[in-house]
Design an enzyme around this catalytic site. Structure first.
Site, PDB file in Angstrom:
ATOM      1  N   ALA A  77      17.247 126.735  -2.265  1.00 24.38           N
ATOM      2  CA  ALA A  77      16.954 126.533  -1.017  1.00 24.38           C
ATOM      3  C   ALA A  77      15.470 126.254  -0.770  1.00 24.38           C
ATOM      4  O   ALA A  77      15.081 125.475   0.200  1.00 24.38           O
ATOM      5  CB  ALA A  77      17.294 127.890  -0.252  1.00 24.38           C
TER       6      ALA A  77
ATOM      7  N   ASP B 114       8.443 126.736  -6.385  1.00 24.44           N
ATOM      8  CA  ASP B 114       9.571 126.002  -5.889  1.00 24.44           C
ATOM      9  C   ASP B 114       9.005 124.804  -5.166  1.00 24.44           C
ATOM     10  O   ASP B 114       9.454 123.525  -5.157  1.00 24.44           O
ATOM     11  CB  ASP B 114      10.466 126.556  -5.054  1.00 24.44           C
ATOM     12  CG  ASP B 114      11.012 127.907  -5.616  1.00 24.44           C
ATOM     13  OD1 ASP B 114      11.242 127.835  -6.858  1.00 24.44           O
ATOM     14  OD2 ASP B 114      11.050 129.014  -5.321  1.00 24.44           O
TER      15      ASP B 114
ATOM     16  N   ASN C 286       0.127 120.285  -7.132  1.00 28.59           N
ATOM     17  CA  ASN C 286      -0.938 121.443  -7.315  1.00 28.59           C
ATOM     18  C   ASN C 286      -1.388 121.516  -5.840  1.00 28.59           C
ATOM     19  O   ASN C 286      -1.313 123.007  -5.380  1.00 28.59           O
ATOM     20  CB  ASN C 286      -1.994 120.886  -8.084  1.00 28.59           C
ATOM     21  CG  ASN C 286      -1.511 120.816  -9.551  1.00 28.59           C
ATOM     22  OD1 ASN C 286      -0.678 121.386 -10.006  1.00 28.59           O
ATOM     23  ND2 ASN C 286      -2.756 120.674 -10.339  1.00 28.59           N
TER      24      ASN C 286
END
Length: 283
Positions: A45, A230, A254
């Site tokens: 998610a 994530d 990054n």
């Protein structure tokens, strides 16, 4: 640069219960003075929410329980702009992550999979022009099924670090890990394309074990590292599938990861991915 990416995320959906304390307890120790928060989470998610906010056309395949947490997780994904039609209602409770975060943003996490054990690809179709991103908070059998069924770009975030089926390593167009996970998975040294994150040192792309690109980290003032990896995965997958050169894709990813650590939420707001291409680099 224009973002042109249709992305399906297959993975976990969790309710995050977070205790923020001055420091993390050692085994058998109790640390008081904490602050408790509840928020949407789960690696799948988190990646889907980040992808949608970064500009990808995003759908999520997963499962939630028939409980208030499940409804809250669906609402959070819809709010982020994620299509949730393919999220199933499971017989088990919604997955839950118990998180402890210290004053420096470091964390410890225990995950109770709940409904995530019932994620299925039954009735799901994937398009040749559709990228798919998945992680290892769902069953390895499901990951192997994705490797066999996805006709387009397949990215696997090999976290938490578990040995991958050989057919997954051979099939994946991109495998994303942090430095520790890479050290625990020697099989990745022969994978065709691996992204390795090194925290404050930056991240690299390795082709068949040889580095082909590197980007330094972006300056940040960490509040919590939960969700940073994530968001990085979503940004890198979108960047590479939208035609960015490897170094530019790493740099943008990054910057997205750095923006994530500066907030407490695992599913923060983001600007379009293009915004992060000009981020200042760390010294």
């Amino acid at each position: 640069m224009t973002i042109d990416c249709s992305l399906t995320v297959v993975g976990s959906i969790n309710a995050d219960i977070t205790a923020t304390t001055s420091r993390l307890p050692i085994a058998g120790e109790t640390v008081g003075g904490g602050r408790l928060t509840r928020s949407p989470g789960g690696k799948g998610a988190n990646q889907a929410a980040a992808a949608a906010r970064l500009g990808a056309r995003t759908r999520m395949i997963g499962a939630v329980g028939r409980d208030s947490d499940g409804q809250a997780m669906l609402h959070a994904l819809r709010t982020a702009g994620v299509r949730v039609d393919d999220i199933a209602e499971a017989t088990a409770e919604t997955g839950t992550a118990l998180i402890m975060v210290d004053a420096a943003g470091e964390n410890q996490i225990a995950v109770c999979e709940g409904a995530n054990a019932e994620v299925s690809l039954a009735g799901i179709e994937f398009g040749a022009d559709e990228a798919v991103l998945t992680q290892l908070e769902i069953s390895l059998d499901l990951i192997a099924e994705l490797a066999a069924r996805v006709p387009g770009f397949l990215a696997v975030n090999a976290a938490p670090a578990l040995p991958l089926p050989a057919e997954v390593v051979d099939r994946a167009d991109l495998i994303i890990v942090n430095e520790y996970e890479y050290s625990q998975l020697p099989q990745l040294k022969t994978a065709k394309l691996v992204a390795v994150t090194y925290g404050a040192e930056g991240s690299a792309l390795l082709k068949n074990g040889e580095q082909i690109a590197f980007a330094e980290a972006v300056r940040a003032n960490p509040v919590s590292t939960v969700g940073a990896g994530d968001a990085y995965c979503a940004a890198l997958t979108i960047g590479l599938t939208s035609g960015l050169e490897p170094e530019r894709a790493l740099r943008a990813a990054n910057a997205v990861g750095a923006a994530t650590v500066e907030v407490t939420s695992a599913q923060p707001e983001f600007d379009p991915l293009e915004t992060y291409l000009s981020a200042d680099l760390a010294d």
